[in-house]
Every structure is written in structure tokens, then in C-alpha cells.
Design an enzyme around this catalytic site. Structure first.
Site, PDB file in Angstrom:
ATOM      1  CE  LYS A   1       8.378  10.434 -11.292  1.00 52.23           C
ATOM      2  NZ  LYS A   1       7.587   9.452 -10.514  1.00 52.23           N
TER       3      LYS A   1
ATOM      4  CG  ASP B   1      -1.447   9.489 -10.678  1.00 52.60           C
ATOM      5  OD1 ASP B   1      -2.062   8.510 -11.135  1.00 52.60           O
ATOM      6  OD2 ASP B   1      -0.375   9.402 -10.051  1.00 52.60           O
TER       7      ASP B   1
ATOM      8  CD  GLU C   1      -4.081  12.539  -6.943  1.00 50.66           C
ATOM      9  OE1 GLU C   1      -4.776  11.915  -6.129  1.00 50.66           O
ATOM     10  OE2 GLU C   1      -3.698  12.069  -8.044  1.00 50.66           O
TER      11      GLU C   1
ATOM     12  CB  THR D   1       6.483  -1.762 -26.907  1.00 50.15           C
ATOM     13  OG1 THR D   1       5.605  -2.114 -27.990  1.00 50.15           O
ATOM     14  CG2 THR D   1       7.801  -2.508 -27.064  1.00 50.15           C
TER      15      THR D   1
ATOM     16  CB  CYS E   1      17.581  12.303  16.453  1.00 51.10           C
ATOM     17  SG  CYS E   1      16.368  13.627  16.717  1.00 51.10           S
TER      18      CYS E   1
ATOM     19  CD  GLN F   1      15.809  13.450  22.458  1.00 53.70           C
ATOM     20  OE1 GLN F   1      14.737  12.879  22.629  1.00 53.70           O
ATOM     21  NE2 GLN F   1      15.909  14.586  21.776  1.00 53.70           N
TER      22      GLN F   1
ATOM     23  CG  HIS G   1      18.835  13.503  11.918  1.00 50.56           C
ATOM     24  ND1 HIS G   1      18.192  12.281  11.961  1.00 50.56           N
ATOM     25  CD2 HIS G   1      18.131  14.332  12.730  1.00 50.56           C
ATOM     26  CE1 HIS G   1      17.135  12.377  12.755  1.00 50.56           C
ATOM     27  NE2 HIS G   1      17.083  13.607  13.241  1.00 50.56           N
TER      28      HIS G   1
ATOM     29  CD  GLU H   1      20.242  10.423   9.653  1.00 50.84           C
ATOM     30  OE1 GLU H   1      19.045  10.502   9.995  1.00 50.84           O
ATOM     31  OE2 GLU H   1      21.195  10.596  10.435  1.00 50.84           O
TER      32      GLU H   1
END
Length: 545
Positions: free
Chosen positions: A18, A147, A149, A188, A379, A383, A515, A517
Site C-alpha cells: 500500500k 482486522d 484493530e 477475482t 550512529c 561510536q 543518520h 540515510e
């Protein structure tokens, strides 16, 4: 200006894509000159994904304003120019938290607080708030129709269609149309049943996006249109493709954007997808291939590093090379040694939390440093590079982070105890503070040092990058480390925090506390990742010689 809303739901099965489908449609509408934004509504009860396991949920995408959000917002930012914020993602947990806080304050004046109208009203308010100032907003509802939820969200968008007006709302439903090899045809019926489920709660879809492993024949699309009560031109076949960046063109070729613009009565020029055509061309025509090892803790679920993986691919596009990403568990480096790091053209160590696998990451940083292999640390990856250098070059044998060893002799990485919250108020924190929402988050200014590789890569003296961490370089122990050859190439605006480091005597060794990215896109790439992939290609050439 009236905002138009497209509500995106999914049926039959989860993981239909989606987010990618919605982002691709948003990219087409943006290419028509419309002001487009997106939202993701997640039905889980966590307030946000910040404390969820990356192995279960995937990465946490951090927005410019410091919100910890669903990884789908990363897809949104990679497909459209609009930057996401905390207004673009909320969960059931966030909604209930807000409603319960109001109930405790007495805002409801003694009323019985219920799902309808209180929860649904709170959902609608957040959707309307997130949609302000845009021509079109695509709202993705997490989960699958059916669902339990998702029911409050579905009820809320049903009501919102009435409140805003059907002329300004549209329901787009993604379903699965499976191919049955034994019968030699697509089926279908699952789509029909999914639409029936939507109808049972009062939602009639306006557009059906039919996912399949092949193009759906015209006669089957006509059948779906007939039984699902939608126009045939609104039944879109979305087959599997070898590149997600082909999906905008696939949707446009079936006239989806034109159908939507007519529905919303939007007068706008045809979509110019030339930028996406260029991305597809670069992806399909690499001049070479590099292999980059990513040494992490959550490699069993690649989605835990979704933005890093995509950013590496973007770096490949900018250098016209294909990037083969080899995921390596840092615990395997501990047990099997650095032999498993051989035959790599570059090494990346991404972020993470907790002690598990940390010594493997430190060993990886040492291997890259000693063998002159291009290294990018992000990150925690910065370190561990600092800890490794402190131990093995600066003579601090016990160097560590207080996250892993609170009583170590050389805590070169330590917890920041003084923070500023969203309102700018100073707040004191410790190792016992809550985990959720208590990190240095979002876009922060970094000033780069002239003459450094970082300054050269960015081409600017000051940058803004996104953060998600609690621990920082300990400035009290930095002088002997710098004297041993490590260079701090960027600091925070107030000069108090180390943001990026590098090794001047190494061909390409850069590590950032932020970060990068999260701001990489297929059309623009990102300076660090473009430079990193270029360094990998150059390393490969040197090895061949």
C-alpha cells in the site's frame, strides 16, 4: 483552498505494498504540479514505533521535526518532495493517549468516553490537521480490512467523507488477484469478498488497485468492475515489477492520475515523469557492480535497515554502478572472525542499540581501518569506530561506551545528561529515564571543518541531518584520540557535540553520529552515500590492479 483526500486501504492479505502504491500515485500527482502530502495511520497500540523491536517492525524512520515514525514515511519522502513531520503518522496508542489525557483533565465534561464519537473524532481531527495547506493528501490505513484493530480508523474515514464531502474524498482499495496455475487464470473472488467487507462498514471504494504477479486481462478487470460497483477504468492492474520506481509510470499508463484529477475537478498539466525515467535508466544500465558489506545486529529482517539499503542503491545510481549489499550479522564476526569480511569493496556499520554483537562491530571497524577498505559508520557505527581507534591507536585499552560498560576506564562515548525538549526547555536525564521519546531526535545543524573529506563531500560549510541517539562522544577524552590521528570534521551548532569524524590517513573512512540515510532520495542521492559508493568502486579498481 479545499484539501482533497484519498484514503488508501488494503484487503485479502497484508504486505501488498500500500505504501509504495500510494507513494507512486503521489509522485504522479506531484509531477502534475499539485501540492501533495501523505499520512500513515497505524492501528497498533504503541504510542509510536520508537521502542518496538526492529526485527518485528522494521526501521524507525525519523522526520525532520524529530518524530519516530513508520518506515512507510521513508517511502513517502523518497517518492515526493514534501517532507514528512509528526503530523503525518499516528497510532491507535497515540489517539487513546490523547483522549485519556483529555478525559483526566475533564475536557469531556463528565460524558461517557466511547470509541464513537470520541476516538473517531480524535482521528478525524488529526487527519484534517495533517491535510492543511495541500491540494491532495493520501492517507494510508495500516493493516487489512477485516482486522479488528483497524475498525475505528475505517469508521473515522467513513465519517470524514461525509464531513468533507464526497466530491473531495476518494477511497482507493488494494487487493490481491492471485494466479492459479492449475486453472491457468487469475481469480477475482478474493477481491470481491474484500470489497464486500468494506461495504459492510459503509465504504464504497472508488478505485481498485489489483495486485498480481502478472497483468490482469481486460475481461477480468471488467468482471471486477461489475461485481465491485466501480468504473472499469478505475480497476487498475498493478503487476510485480523489478523496480519500484517503475510503478509511477505503470499507474500513469492506465490513466489513474487523470481519473483522480477529473474526480476532484483539478485543472493541472500532464505529469512529467522524466526524472523517474532517468532513475529507471540509471538503475537498468550500470557500468559495474560493487559489493558492500553491512555489518549489523538486525540483519535477519532487511527492513530494519530499509533507508540505509535504499540510500546505498541511490549512491549506486549516482555512480552508475549496481550495489550488491551483503548483510552480515555482527555476532558472526565475533564467533567466526574477520575472515567473513573478505572480498568486500566497502563496509558499512549502521545504527543499533544494546551490547549484543558490539565487539563484532568494533572488530569490523578495525578491519576496515587496517586494510584501507572504505568505511561508513552511522550512529553506533561512528561510536564503535571511535572506540576501536581509542583502544588500538590511542592506547586506551579499556575504551568503551557507558551504554555497554558504565564503569570502564575510558568512557569515550557517554550519555548526554542535559537535553532540550520540543519546546526548548532544559531537561535532565539519566540511564534510568524512559526509553520512549527520550533521545536526541530530528534535524540538527552541523558545522563542517574546512579541508576535511566531509566538507568536500557536502560542498557546504553547514548542513542539517537527522539524529536518533542517547549517547555522544565524550569531549573530555577526545584530545589524545585526535592527537593519535582521528579528525573531528563536524560539530553541532554550539560546538558541544561531535557529529562526524574521519581518518585523514585512510583512503575513505567517515563516520557520522547522525543518520544520513533518512534524507537520501533516488532522484538526488546523498553526498555521503554517493561518495562512499564511489570509494568502493575505486577500491575495487585498485584491487584488480
Amino acid at each position: 483552498m479545499t484539501t482533497n483526500y484519498i484514503f488508501v486501504t488494503g484487503g485479502v492479505v497484508s504486505s501488498l505494498g500500500k505504501g509504495i502504491a500510494a507513494a507512486s500515485l503521489a509522485a504522479i500527482l506531484e509531477a502534475r504540479g499539485l501540492n501533495v502530502s501523505m499520512m500513515k495511520l497505524d492501528p497498533y497500540i504503541n504510542v509510536d514505533p520508537g521502542t518496538m523491536s526492529p526485527i518485528q517492525h522494521g526501521e524507525v524512520f525519523v522526520t525532520e521535526d524529530g518524530a519516530e515514525t513508520d518506515l512507510d514515511l521513508g517511502h513517502y519522502e523518497r517518492f515526493i518532495r514534501t517532507k514528512m513531520s509528526r503530523r503525518n503518522n499516528f497510532t491507535t496508542g497515540r489517539i487513546y493517549s490523547d483522549v485519556l489525557r483529555k478525559e483526566r483533565r475533564g475536557d469531556y465534561l463528565g460524558a461517557t468516553v466511547q470509541v464513537i464519537p470520541h476516538i473517531t473524532n480524535a482521528i478525524k481531527e488529526r487527519i484534517l490537521e495533517g491535510g492543511e495547506g495541500h491540494d491532495v493528501v493520501l492517507v494510508e490505513i495500516g493493516g487489512t480490512v477485516g482486522d479488528i484493530e483497524s475498525l475505528p480508523f475505517l469508521e473515522a474515514i467513513r465519517q470524514l467523507a461525509v464531513d468533507v464531502g464526497r466530491e473531495h474524498t476518494m477511497f482507493m482499495h488494494l487487493t490481491l488477484v492471485p494466479y492459479m496455475a492449475a486453472a491457468g487464470e487469475v481469480k477475482t473472488k478474493p477481491t470481491q469478498h474484500s470489497v464486500k467487507e468494506l461495504l459492510s462498514i459503509g465504504i464504497q471504494p472508488d478505485v481498485l488497485i489489483c495486485r498480481s504477479d502478472r497483468a490482469i486481462p481486460a475481461n477480468e478487470r471488467a468482471k471486477i468492475a461489475l461485481f465491485c460497483n466501480v468504473p472499469e477504468k478505475a480497476v487498475i492492474s498493478l503487476k510485480d515489477v523489478d523496480s519500484i520506481y517503475k510503478i509511477p509510470g505503470l499507474l500513469k499508463s492506465q490513466g489513474l492520475d487523470e481519473f483522480i484529477c477529473k474526480r476532484f475537478n483539478l485543472a493541472c498539466p500532464a505529469a512529467d515523469l522524466s526524472e523517474w525515467e532517468q532513475v529507471i535508466f540509471e538503475e537498468a544500465n550500470p557500468a559495474g557492480e560493487v559489493t558492500i558489506g553491512m555489518v549489523g545486529k538486525y540483519v535477519e529482517l532487511p527492513d530494519a535497515y530499509k533507508s540505509v539499503i535504499e540510500a546505498l542503491k541511490h549512491g549506486g545510481l549516482k555512480n552508475r554502478v549496481s550495489v550488491n549489499i551483503k548483510l552480515i550479522d555482527s555476532q558472526n564476526v565475533e564467533t567466526k572472525g574477520t575472515e567473513i569480511l573478505k572480498d568486500l569493496d566497502a563496509i558499512l556499520v549502521p545504527g543499533g542499540f544494546g551490547y549484543r554483537g558490539i565487539e563484532g562491530k568494533i572488530a569490523t571497524a578495525r578491519y576496515a581501518r587496517e586494510n584501507n577498505i572504505p568505511y561508513l559508520g552511522i550512529c553506533l557505527g561512528m561510536q564503535v569506530a571511535l572506540m576501536e581507534f581509542a583502544r588500538n591507536v590511542a592506547g586506551m585499552e579499556d575504551a568503551n561506551s557507558t551504554e555497554f560498560m558504565p564503569d570502564c576506564k575510558y568512557p569515550v562515548v557517554a550519555l548526554i545528561t542535559e537535553w532540550r525538549d520540543e519546546e526548548g526547555n532544559v531537561e535532565m536525564r539519566s540511564e534510568d529515564s524512559d526509553l520512549g521519546g527520550t533521545m536526541r531526535l530530528g534535524g540538527q545543524q552541523c558545522n563542517l571543518v574546512d579541508g576535511t573529506l566531509a566538507r568536500q563531500l557536502y560542498g557546504a560549510p553547514s548542513i542539517v541531518e537527522r539524529h536518533r541517539h542517547r549517547y555522544e562522544v565524550n569531549n573530555m577524552l577526545l584530545k589524545p584520540i585526535e592527537a593519535a590521528g582521528l579528525r573531528v570534521s563536524g560539530r553541532s551548532a554550539d560546538h558541544s557535540l561531535v557529529e562526524i569524524i574521519e581518518l585523514p590517513n585512510h583512503p575513505w573512512f567517515v563516520a557520522s553520529q547522525f543518520h544520513p540515510e533518512f534524507t537520501s532520495t533516488p532522484r538526488d542521492g546523498h553526498p555521503l552515500f554517493s561518495g562512499f559508493v564511489k570509494a568502493a568502486a575505486e577500491y575495487q579498481k585498485r584491487q584488480v590492479k
